[in-house]
Design a protein around this motif. Structure first.
Motif: not given
Length: 90
Positions: A8-31
């Motif tokens: 729910n926060a920046d960065p917002i990725y426009p779907f021009d490239d159809y992808s993103c990359e994120v990192s999380i820890k075990v037990g962590g989460s993303i939306l």
């Protein structure tokens, strides 16, 4: 135009490239959400390229186990497939 929004926060990725990359820890989460220009969320279902490393509940992705290289999450909306590489570490 559709955008991929992470946590729910920046960065917002426009779907021009159809992808993103994120990192999380075990037990962590993303939306991960797809939104239109007006901020309305699109109803999508995410799927993981590998089992056992993340759990997916709607748009919430939780790290379950560390994985080499990451897990690719994909969804299709209006005939296009979009992806996000999620790296899970200890």
């Amino acid at each position: 135009t559709y955008f991929l929004k992470v946590n729910n926060a920046d960065p917002i990725y426009p779907f021009d490239d159809y992808s993103c990359e994120v990192s999380i820890k075990v037990g962590g989460s993303i939306l991960l959400t797809i939104e239109n220009e007006m901020g309305a969320r699109m109803n999508v279902t995410w799927t993981a390229s590998k089992d056992g490393f993340v759990s997916i509940d709607g748009n919430t992705v939780k790290g379950v186990a560390a994985v080499n290289g990451g897990v690719i999450l994909t969804t299709t909306y209006e005939g296009q497939t979009f992806s996000c590489l999620v790296r899970v570490s200890e």
